[in-house]
Write an enzyme that holds these catalytic residues in place. Structure first.
Site, PDB file in Angstrom:
ATOM      1  N   ASP A 162       0.397  -1.284   0.066  1.00 55.18           N
ATOM      2  CA  ASP A 162       0.178   0.122   0.101  1.00 55.18           C
ATOM      3  C   ASP A 162       0.891   1.549  -0.362  1.00 55.18           C
ATOM      4  OD1 ASP A 162      -2.998   1.146   0.494  1.00 55.18           O
ATOM      5  OD2 ASP A 162      -1.620   2.125   1.545  1.00 55.18           O
TER       6      ASP A 162
HETATM    7  C1  LIG Z   1       2.855   8.247  -5.331  1.00 53.70           C
HETATM    8  C2  LIG Z   1       2.178   7.323  -6.633  1.00 53.70           C
HETATM    9  C3  LIG Z   1       1.632   6.296  -6.755  1.00 53.70           C
HETATM   10  N1  LIG Z   1       1.032   6.005  -6.899  1.00 53.70           N
HETATM   11  C4  LIG Z   1       0.826   4.242  -7.196  1.00 53.70           C
HETATM   12  C5  LIG Z   1       0.859   2.695  -6.762  1.00 53.70           C
HETATM   13  C6  LIG Z   1      -0.479   2.085  -6.621  1.00 53.70           C
HETATM   14  O1  LIG Z   1      -1.028   1.679  -7.411  1.00 53.70           O
HETATM   15  C7  LIG Z   1      -1.409   3.398  -5.654  1.00 53.70           C
HETATM   16  C8  LIG Z   1      -1.786   4.104  -4.371  1.00 53.70           C
HETATM   17  O2  LIG Z   1      -2.943   3.034  -4.226  1.00 53.70           O
HETATM   18  P1  LIG Z   1      -2.805   1.457  -3.444  1.00 53.70           P
HETATM   19  O3  LIG Z   1      -3.983   1.661  -2.837  1.00 53.70           O
HETATM   20  O4  LIG Z   1      -1.096   1.919  -2.291  1.00 53.70           O
HETATM   21  O5  LIG Z   1      -3.001   0.722  -4.264  1.00 53.70           O
HETATM   22  P2  LIG Z   1      -3.774  -0.039  -5.763  1.00 53.70           P
HETATM   23  O6  LIG Z   1      -5.507   0.674  -5.313  1.00 53.70           O
HETATM   24  O7  LIG Z   1      -3.705   0.511  -6.848  1.00 53.70           O
HETATM   25  O8  LIG Z   1      -4.064  -1.383  -6.036  1.00 53.70           O
HETATM   26  P3  LIG Z   1      -4.035  -2.088  -4.268  1.00 53.70           P
HETATM   27  O9  LIG Z   1      -3.974  -1.965  -3.461  1.00 53.70           O
HETATM   28  O10 LIG Z   1      -4.851  -3.173  -5.740  1.00 53.70           O
HETATM   29  O11 LIG Z   1      -2.383  -3.112  -4.045  1.00 53.70           O
HETATM   30  O12 LIG Z   1      -0.532   4.893  -6.607  1.00 53.70           O
HETATM   31  C9  LIG Z   1       2.357   5.358  -8.668  1.00 53.70           C
HETATM   32  O13 LIG Z   1       1.895   5.035  -9.906  1.00 53.70           O
HETATM   33  N2  LIG Z   1       2.782   7.044  -8.704  1.00 53.70           N
HETATM   34  C10 LIG Z   1       2.762   7.696  -8.046  1.00 53.70           C
HETATM   35  O14 LIG Z   1       4.174   8.592  -7.779  1.00 53.70           O
END
Ligand SMILES: Cc1cn([C@H]2C[C@H](O)[C@@H](COP(=O)(O)OP(=O)(O)OP(=O)(O)O)O2)c(=O)[nH]c1=O
Length: 220
Positions: free
Chosen positions: A78
Site C-alpha cells: 500500500d
Molecule cells: C505517488 C504515486 C503513486 N502511484 C500509485 C501506486 C499505487 O498503485 C497507487 C496507490 O494506491 P494503493 O492503494 O497503494 O494501490 P492500488 O489501489 O493501486 O492497488 P492494490 O491496493 O490492489 O495493490 O498509487 C503511482 O503509480 N505513482 C506515484 O508517483
C-alpha cells in the site's frame, strides 16, 4: 512443503506493481484483495508513516479469507503520500485531485509504501512487513498544467493524485531515495522480505552499490 516451494501470488490491482515485480524474474500469479481498505483505515490508530504497512497487512488478511489463497506466498502493498504529517489518499473526484496537486506544488513530502509478505500453511499465519519512505519534491507546475493532467485521467487511481512516472506531466523536481517505492513497490524491501521465507530471486533488486535503477533514484 517449505515456503520456498509455495507459488507466489501478488494481491494487487496495480499495473505498476505487476510490472515491477516481473523484473525479479520469479513466476507469480495476480489476484485482487477483497475488502474495503478505506473503511478499514478508519480503525487505524498508529502513526501516519505506519499506515501503508498496516493496510498491506489488512489486504493480506482479506486474501486469506479466501480458502484458495492458503499455501501461497502472498505479496501485498500500500502506497501513501504524506504532506505535513497528513495522509493525502487517492482523489475522490477531479476537484479533489486539483486540490491535492495544488497542495503538493513546490513542496517536499514523503511517499511511503508498506509491503507485507505472508503465508497461511496448515492454518498457521506467517507475516513479515516493512515500510520504505522516499522524500519527493514537486516542481512548481501551473494551474493550467494541473488541469491538462487531470484531463488525462491519470491521477484518479494514484495516491496524492500524481504518478511520478507520467511522461507528459513530469510532476517531480527531485527525489531522495527509491523511485520504485514511489511507483508502488520498492524492490530492495521486497527482496529482504522474500528472503525471510527463503526465497531468493536471481535478479535481486537494489543495493547501494549495484542498483540497476540508481540513475532513476536521484532525479535532480
Ligand atoms: C505517488 C504515486 C503513486 N502511484 C500509485 C501506486 C499505487 O498503485 C497507487 C496507490 O494506491 P494503493 O492503494 O497503494 O494501490 P492500488 O489501489 O493501486 O492497488 P492494490 O491496493 O490492489 O495493490 O498509487 C503511482 O503509480 N505513482 C506515484 O508517483
Amino acid at each position: 512443503m517449505t515456503t520456498t516451494q509455495l507459488p507466489l501470488l501478488l494481491a494487487s490491482a496495480s499495473p505498476r506493481r505487476r510490472q515491477i515485480l516481473a523484473t525479479l524474474g520469479l513466476p507469480y500469479t495476480v489476484s485482487v484483495a477483497p475488502g474495503d481498505e478505506d473503511a478499514a483505515q478508519a480503525h487505524y490508530q498508529g502513526s501516519v508513516d505506519g499506515l501503508g504497512e498496516w493496510t498491506a497487512a489488512y489486504k493480506a488478511l482479506m486474501m486469506f479469507s479466501r480458502p484458495e489463497t492458503a499455501n501461497h506466498l502472498v505479496i501485498t502493498a500500500d502506497t501513501t503520500v504524506i504532506l505535513d504529517d497528513q495522509e493525502l489518499g487517492k482523489p475522490r473526484d477531479t476537484e479533489h485531485a486539483r486540490s491535492l496537486l495544488r497542495s503538493l506544488r513546490g513542496r517536499w513530502h514523503r511517499v511511503v509504501t508498506g509491503i507485507v509478505v505472508s503465508t497461511m500453511v496448515a492454518g498457521q499465519l506467517q507475516m513479515h512487513g516493512e515500510s520504505c519512505s522516499t522524500p519527493v519534491l514537486m516542481r512548481p507546475y501551473t494551474d493550467e498544467e494541473i488541469d491538462a493532467y487531470i484531463a488525462t485521467g491519470d491521477p484518479m487511481d494514484k495516491a496524492g493524485a500524481y504518478g511520478i512516472q507520467s511522461a507528459s506531466f513530469q510532476p517531480t523536481e527531485s527525489i531522495d531515495g527509491c523511485y520504485y517505492n514511489v511507483v508502488g513497490l520498492p524492490l530492495c524491501t521486497l527482496v529482504r522480505l522474500l528472503a525471510k521465507f527463503d526465497v531468493h530471486p536471481a535478479n535481486s533488486g537494489c543495493s547501494d552499490t549495484a542498483c540497476p535503477w540508481s540513475e532513476q533514484c536521484h532525479i535532480r
